[in-house]
Write an enzyme that holds these catalytic residues in place. Sequence first.
Site, PDB file in Angstrom:
ATOM      1  N   CYS A   1       0.748  -1.184  -0.129  1.00  0.00           N
ATOM      2  CA  CYS A   1      -0.131   0.174  -0.106  1.00  0.00           C
ATOM      3  C   CYS A   1       0.913   1.241   0.013  1.00  0.00           C
ATOM      4  O   CYS A   1       1.925   1.404  -0.912  1.00  0.00           O
ATOM      5  CB  CYS A   1      -0.981  -0.013   1.294  1.00  0.00           C
ATOM      6  SG  CYS A   1      -2.435   1.308   1.313  1.00  0.00           S
TER       7      CYS A   1
ATOM      8  N   ASP B   1      -8.263  -5.585  -6.214  1.00  0.00           N
ATOM      9  CA  ASP B   1      -7.819  -4.638  -5.126  1.00  0.00           C
ATOM     10  C   ASP B   1      -9.028  -3.399  -5.254  1.00  0.00           C
ATOM     11  O   ASP B   1      -8.868  -2.869  -6.470  1.00  0.00           O
ATOM     12  CB  ASP B   1      -6.697  -4.251  -5.499  1.00  0.00           C
ATOM     13  CG  ASP B   1      -6.064  -2.994  -4.670  1.00  0.00           C
ATOM     14  OD1 ASP B   1      -6.793  -2.697  -3.760  1.00  0.00           O
ATOM     15  OD2 ASP B   1      -4.732  -2.638  -4.500  1.00  0.00           O
TER      16      ASP B   1
ATOM     17  N   HIS C   1      -6.377  -6.170  -1.804  1.00  0.00           N
ATOM     18  CA  HIS C   1      -5.583  -5.355  -1.354  1.00  0.00           C
ATOM     19  C   HIS C   1      -4.731  -5.855  -0.392  1.00  0.00           C
ATOM     20  O   HIS C   1      -3.575  -5.741  -0.593  1.00  0.00           O
ATOM     21  CB  HIS C   1      -6.360  -3.727  -0.987  1.00  0.00           C
ATOM     22  CG  HIS C   1      -5.135  -2.669  -0.746  1.00  0.00           C
ATOM     23  ND1 HIS C   1      -4.419  -2.352  -1.654  1.00  0.00           N
ATOM     24  CD2 HIS C   1      -4.879  -2.314   0.347  1.00  0.00           C
ATOM     25  CE1 HIS C   1      -3.567  -1.472  -1.285  1.00  0.00           C
ATOM     26  NE2 HIS C   1      -3.827  -1.336   0.156  1.00  0.00           N
TER      27      HIS C   1
END
Length: 419
Positions: free
Chosen positions: A234, A328, A362
């Site tokens: 991330c 994601d 994600h």
Amino acid sequence: MFQLTATPARALADEPVHIRATGLAPLQIVTLVASMKDEKGYVYQSKAFYRANEVGELDLTQAPSYGGDYVGVHPMGLFWSLKPKKPFRRLLKHDVMNSPFWVTLNLYDSVSLQVSTTDQPRASQMVQRWFSGPGVQRVQIREGRVRGALFLPPGDGPFPGILDLFGGRGGLVEFRASLLATRGFAVLALAYFGYEDLPEKLEEIDLEYFEEAANLLLAHPKIQPPKIGVISVCKSVEIALAMACFLKLVGATICINGANAIYEFPLRYKDLVITPSPTFLERLQVDVIGALRLRHYKGDARNELNPKSVLPIEKAEGPILFIVGESDECLNSREYAEQALEQLRSHGRSNGRMLVYRGAGHLIEPPYTPLCYASPHEKHSDIVLWGGDPVGHATAQEHSWGEIQKFFREHLTQTRSKL
């Protein structure tokens, strides 16, 4: 007599468990339920409906689930399909050294849609899921500005050194570092805001802080020179890529679902300042469950108002592995990774590679970790959509974990002379 076994009953969190039941009636339908509590006392549970074979036995490596939280042959389905009783909680292990997660497996001799605390199972088995192996050391790091925890494998080393960065949640996250240390890597789980005397919020990326941490790691007598690896997810992917671009001591970089440009906060390194690409609140979407979809919030830095925010990835000397979940919902991570690879190719570089996983969201973490589809964002109270479907996400976590270890071993382990 009903009997339920799980082998091994004490295992690392990234190891599979072999679940079997015996003493059932031929072709009998049963319910298997897994339940556990996290360190704050929140309950997680999963269940699946199985049919015994002709001799009254059940082996999850061969038998399909006909219903419940998953369908088909999934030997570890009861673990990766665990869901919180209180919605939108993310399962995280904080104390990685002293206690496991305790998972209770219960067998019921019919289809049980709702299992209450008064229902008595016909057989039970307790399983321990540990996040550090025998002999792994945890060393608290408070040197200079650097704050974190260094995990060392048993033995004298030297070991491949890895810097472990988590995204925009803040604090110190250790569970991936401790598991990697159990697999033979020396890993520094690094905090960079929201921890001890570090800034409370992330307002800029000071690359010199990460350079200090990398130098500290490489100077340790148990770390194998000449370079270290970085693993990121991330927001920290921006940091990891910047380290690969500007720091010579970074020899291998893994980027899990991140961007190829600087967003939200400026990056500073000595006299260099990279101003962030703009973000667009009007591109936020709301999912049917009421969670925010951030996927298009950051846009494409190449086409927006600040193309100079795109990181000069062609300057990276070491290999870069991009791990991407196609589902994601937080970032358009596949497009960012493809842009980074094209940028490398356009400069005649071939040091980038991408793994794309269909159905993965994600938060791609070590294997058998339950999918967190949505949870509160650390910076505010909104529920954020992370995405993924349980089966695809579980497959991605199991495969990518092996690829992560293979990548670091290949690029950080020096071949010893046989002369």
